[in-house]
Scaffold this active site. Structure first.
Site, PDB file in Angstrom:
ATOM      1  N   ASP A 125       0.846  -1.192   0.000  1.00  0.00           N
ATOM      2  CA  ASP A 125       0.000   0.000   0.000  1.00  0.00           C
ATOM      3  C   ASP A 125       0.880   1.239   0.000  1.00  0.00           C
ATOM      4  O   ASP A 125       2.077   1.165   0.276  1.00  0.00           O
ATOM      5  CB  ASP A 125      -0.938  -0.015   1.214  1.00  0.00           C
ATOM      6  CG  ASP A 125      -0.173  -0.110   2.531  1.00  0.00           C
ATOM      7  OD1 ASP A 125       0.503   0.868   2.885  1.00  0.00           O
ATOM      8  OD2 ASP A 125      -0.226  -1.171   3.196  1.00  0.00           O
ATOM      9  N   GLU A 185      22.192 -21.836 -18.681  1.00  0.00           N
ATOM     10  CA  GLU A 185      21.336 -20.980 -17.851  1.00  0.00           C
ATOM     11  C   GLU A 185      22.164 -19.905 -17.138  1.00  0.00           C
ATOM     12  O   GLU A 185      21.728 -18.766 -17.010  1.00  0.00           O
ATOM     13  CB  GLU A 185      20.581 -21.828 -16.830  1.00  0.00           C
ATOM     14  CG  GLU A 185      19.450 -22.638 -17.446  1.00  0.00           C
ATOM     15  CD  GLU A 185      18.868 -23.660 -16.474  1.00  0.00           C
ATOM     16  OE1 GLU A 185      17.656 -23.880 -16.533  1.00  0.00           O
ATOM     17  OE2 GLU A 185      19.631 -24.228 -15.657  1.00  0.00           O
TER      18      GLU A 185
END
Ligand code: DGJ
Length: 729
Positions: A534, A614
């Site tokens: 928030d 990777e």
């Protein structure tokens, strides 16, 4: 001047670059809301039409003007008890036990700069960047005063609202509801969008037409929660990303919030938002003031995209603070999903070493480094290093990691205590519990009573001792349960209803103290991922771990919902291992990377376990992210598809000067002989030529925005998209 007042007509006008907000105190002193929408520069009162509506009564002095009813008028800050039967913003129990307040206009003040709110986070701004309007209201029968505050940042089309409720009388009052804002619309058929979900699936937008009656999203968990994000959008039925009207509101508050809409008898709409009154009451003693949290409002006449840009700009520039507000955030590696609780200093160093080799900036040691913490059943509250795991303590480990060229970050869950901890054994009274009842446990833990000064002092000392003991650049501030059993031995019986709000005030006080005393430390918020995502937390922590769900496919949807209100720079997101630990899904490493790049970017796995191919992909991803970092964090963000309904998720970042654009995304499924999807870009300069970096092809902005570009041919599922367009100068 953004704010003007007309003393004769007692009307007020707030102008931003593209929007206008109007209100007026009528002859009775009732403060009416007149207009919020596109700039019109006209007194829009002509749109208000009142007639005699049965059972909508009249204030005493207008008893014979039967069309005059506060039950049918658009009001700025309605209070209950005096004839407006819709949802109120304010409910006050007066000293005689009656619940009524009849608020009338008594004055106003306009000044440069933006107001602040004691003890609460609020949008801040330079003197010349913002203006403040204060409107003073008074109950006609008591000494209850209300100051409505409006802060204006014109260039972002942002208006903030907050209220101060003051008892200037000689006896005490009780607040049962003190919301931050009310917005009344006399016209329009609106859809309501709110951001709902659950742990590991937060802020998924739901859109539905308003129906007659009250609809709400109300959190009761003590935090802003995974389930009911304190934000809402009201939009016209035809509203899309680029067309239609929409109003957004976001509460700068990290406790339980209530957002309600009421579609009324005359097809009028009321929107209210603030602290959830179901978990709130407040003794307003004589001479005292109560400050509501701040609501941030914006309006767009051209769809959600503009609304999001307004929120993103104000949150990035006028909510987030500190050193990391603008400087590039470190690419980090976090050991949580790599080790969980099972680590020692050797294992951590191995993870850090590989990360350093591949270009990561910071190593973050997550849960498990302190007290007796080998699982989530014990240890919380004992913020001293567990030397059986980390031999020699923190310093040797941080020194070693610093030598690798990495910064060091650390995890805390300050607001919690395990029953099996020294802290609980020494201070059982610090845990929130009701005497005579067994408390509810969640993740085997209890919550500390943040309303207590001694608890805050303990936490301040414990955390600052750790931060001073070694070279620490980052804190992950976690919070892993909802709160219930509200009871505090330091609050009087009559004040127990204040506890949920006092908890939030206590949390903010501690965060303020720590973030100002450690200005170089980057604080990242977290609550089981995005359970406290928030604008209040963003005032202290410029980034928040967006979700405990690190699955790239799910993240496209979680981050999509989050992006309506919150900027990309606020979103914590990492590449994790496959099969994903939350969903078991396998997605390509490049799809995980582009998804994590729509955020603070980092890794959450043991890079040593990756194949050589990777590893070189990781190296390359970090190089690319560094190149794009400014564009991603400071540029404008565009949602080019809806991952909730489309077969792909595509989003775009455009530099402020429109000189480059980055399109990222994922095609969810590949079908054989599949046509390539065209996607239209947005926000470019129409007459400028842009070069697509991958193949050197040149397109005009006009072509890319009108015809679009074909998404790459996909292979396999969750096929990644990356297209970087650079202006040809
Ligand atoms: C919840 C967080 O969201 C995770 O990232 C991790 O920090 C765990 N808590 C640790 O307990």
């Amino acid at each position: 001047m953004s704010i003007t007042a007309n003393d004769q007509t007692k009307s007020f006008c707030i102008l931003t670059d593209n929007t206008e907000y109007r209100m007026k105190a009528d002859g009775n002193g009732i403060l009416k809301h007149i207009w919020y929408g596109n700039r019109v520069e006209t007194d829009m009162e002509y749109l208000l039409d009142f007639h005699d509506v049965g059972f909508s009564g009249n204030i005493y002095t207008s008893a014979h003007e039967r069309h005059y009813s506060i039950d049918t008028m658009p009001l700025e800050y309605p209070a209950s008890g005096c004839g407006d039967f819709r949802i109120p913003a304010l409910t006050v129990v007066q000293s005689d036990g009656s619940s009524a307040a009849d608020l009338r206009f008594v004055g106003y003040n306009i000044r440069k700069g933006k107001y602040s709110i004691p003890g609460l986070p609020a949008v801040y701004a330079d003197e010349n960047e913002a203006e403040t309007l204060e409107i003073y209201l008074k109950d006609i029968a008591s000494d209850l005063f209300v100051t409505l505050k409006y802060g204006v940042i014109a260039r972002y089309d942002i208006i903030t609202r907050s209220a101060v409720i003051s008892n200037k009388g000689k006896t005490d009052m009780q607040l049962e509801r003190a919301l931050s804002m009310c917005l009344d619309f006399t016209y329009g058929e609106w859809d309501r969008i709110y951001f709902t979900g659950r742990h590991t699936m937060e802020r998924i937008p739901e859109r539905a037409p308003l129906m007659h009656g009250i609809q709400e999203s109300s959190g009761m968990r003590g935090t802003s929660s995974h389930q009911h994000n304190p934000s809402v959008i009201l939009c016209s039925r035809d509203c899309t990303e680029t067309t239609g009207e929409c109003f957004g509101a976001a509460l700068m508050y990290s406790g339980s919030c209530k957002t309600q809409t009421e579609y009324g008898q005359l097809n009028e709409t009321r929107l209210v938002m603030g602290i959830n009154p179901d978990l709130f009451s407040w003794e307003l003693k004589r001479g005292e003031d109560f400050y509501t949290p701040e609501a941030i409002l914006t309006y767009s006449g051209s769809g959600f995209e503009q609304l999001s840009h307004n929120f993103h700009r104000v949150i990035r520039n006028n909510v987030c603070r500190g050193r990391y507000k603008k400087t590039e955030r470190p690419v980090l590696i976090n050991n949580w999903e790599a080790t969980y609780f099972d680590f020692d200093e050797i294992k951590l160093a191995e993870i850090a070493q590989k990360a350093a080799e591949l270009g990561v900036d910071m190593f973050v040691m997550d849960d498990g480094w302190f007290g007796k913490r080998d699982s989530d059943t014990s240890g919380l509250g004992d913020w001293v290093v567990n030397e059986s795991k980390l031999k020699g303590g923190l310093k040797p480990l941080t020194d070693k990691i610093r030598k690798m060229g990495l910064k060091f970050g650390i995890w805390f869950e300050p607001e919690m205590v395990s029953e099996d901890s020294d802290l609980f054994r020494n201070h059982p009274e610090w845990a929130i519990r009701i005497p005579g009842r067994k408390p509810s446990l969640s993740r085997c833990q209890l919550v500390l009573d943040m309303t207590r000064a001694d608890v805050r002092e303990y936490l301040y000392n414990a955390i600052s001792n750790v931060l001073n003991s070694a070279d620490i650049s980052y804190v992950k501030w976690d919070m892993n349960r909802s709160i219930c059993d509200w009871y505090s031995s330091v609050l009087k019986r009559e004040a127990m209803g204040e506890m949920p709000h006092r908890y939030v005030l206590g949390l903010y006080e501690l965060l303020e103290r720590l973030t100002s005393d450690f200005p170089d430390v980057l604080f990242e918020g977290c609550s089981g991922g995005g359970g406290r995502f928030d604008a209040g937390m963003l005032y202290y922590c410029p980034q928040i771990w967006c979700s405990d769900n690190t699955d790239a496919y799910d993240r496209t949807r979680i981050q999509y919902g989050t992006s309506f209100i919150y900027p990309i720079s606020a979103v914590g997101s990492h590449v994790s291992a496959v099969p994903n630990h939350q969903t078991g899904r396998v997605t390509p490493i490049e799809a995980r990377a582009v998804t994590a790049m729509a955020g603070s970017f980092g890794y959450e796995l043991d890079l040593n376990t990756l194949s050589d191919e990777e590893k070189s992909a990781v190296k390359n991803q970090i190089i690319r992210f560094r190149r794009y970092n400014k564009l991603i964090h400071n540029g404008d963000y565009f949602r080019l598809s809806s991952p909730l309904t489309d077969k792909f998720a595509v989003w775009q970042f455009v530099a402020e000067d429109k000189s480059e654009a980055l399109v990222h995304g994922m095609i969810y499924k590949t079908e054989s002989n599949m046509l390539r999807y065209p996607i239209r870009l947005r926000g470019l300069k129409a007459d400028t030529a842009y070069r697509l970096e991958t193949d050197g092809a040149v397109y005009t902005g006009r072509a890319l925005m009108n015809g679009g570009i074909l998404l790459p041919r996909s292979m396999g599922d969750y096929s990644p998209i990356e297209m970087h367009f650079v202006e040809i100068k």
